[in-house]
Design a protein around this motif. Structure first.
Motif: not given
Length: 269
Positions: A76-78, A177-184, A66-72
């Motif tokens: 990625g978003a930042a 996945i976070a990068s894709l959300i930010i990009a879109l 969980f902590i790995i997914l959350l931090c990842g």
């Protein structure tokens, strides 16, 4: 001109103190190498404690998911926000996904995941083993002809070696996945362009480079955590000191080894 006796004494004491520190570091490093040698010898010697390995895989891997997914996701978003803001200035925002994926795969994912596992699992391993040491449980194991290296260290080493690359892969996935959300949503990059640029620029060599680091980091975390636990002394205060020193040493070692591996990967490319 004669050197004053007080100054001469101070100089001798300073040199002696530095000498003691250097000799202590050399002695400690030598003892650690002996410990590593014993560990790898036991790694390939029966009995193979599959149940203990699975228990440690659950603790190090599954319970850290969980902590790995959350931090990842947030890393990625930042990174995508920062990189995207710069790329917009040059009209190259379509490169956002590729840049983020390459940075995550080669550097950010193994290093950040290593830090998280060192802080969570590494600290817990040191605290557990050091508590056993100060309570003389390890002495009792040796009295019953149970090798602490085989029973305590090897299962944790194997679990770290196996689980950290898997956690890094999950970190990569969530970061992208976070990068894709930010990009879109923020930079208005089409999904097709996002994946096309990423497929063209990011290679399996990039992913493999990060997984290589993760494998090495797993060994470093487990060996340092166990070593500091096995040499702990001084009751509850010693447990806290061993845990603190282990985490600090793990983080510093990961940074140094990360630089060395990155340099070697570039040179041998």
């Amino acid at each position: 001109m004669a050197v004053p006796r007080s100054l001469s004494t101070l100089m001798v004491q300073s040199v002696t103190g530095v000498g003691h520190v250097v000799m202590g570091l050399i002695e400690g490093f030598g003892e650690f190498l002996v410990f590593v040698g014993r560990t790898f010898r036991e790694l390939f010697s029966p009995p193979f404690r599959a149940r203990l390995i699975l228990q440690q895989m659950q603790f190090i891997g599954y319970e850290s998911t969980f902590i790995i997914l959350l931090c990842g996701f947030f890393i990625g978003a930042a990174v995508s926000l920062q990189v995207g803001t710069i790329f917009v200035l040059f009209g190259a925002e379509s490169m956002l996904g590729a840049a983020n994926a390459k940075a995550l795969a080669r550097e950010l994912s193994p290093l950040m995941a290593g830090f998280l596992i060192a802080g969570r699992a590494g600290a817990a391993i040191t605290a557990e083993i050091s508590t056993m040491k100060v309570n003389e449980q390890i002495d009792a194991m040796e009295a019953m002809a149970v090798d602490p290296i085989s029973y305590l260290v090897v299962p944790r080493l194997v679990a770290c070696l196996l689980m950290l690359p898997m956690l890094v892969a999950l970190f990569n996935l969530m970061g992208q996945i976070a990068s894709l959300i930010i990009a879109l949503s923020i930079f208005d990059i089409s999904q097709g362009i996002f994946f096309d640029k990423m497929a063209r620029i990011v290679t399996w060599r990039d992913v493999w480079s990060g997984l290589q680091k993760a494998f090495v980091f797993g060994g470093i975390i487990s060996l340092l955590a166990c070593r500091y636990g096995l040499v702990a002394s001084g009751g509850a205060k010693g447990v806290g000191k061993a845990t603190t020193n282990a985490v600090v040493m793990m983080l510093l070692t990961l940074l140094g080894v990360d630089f060395v591996i990155t340099y070697l990967q570039i040179v041998w490319k």
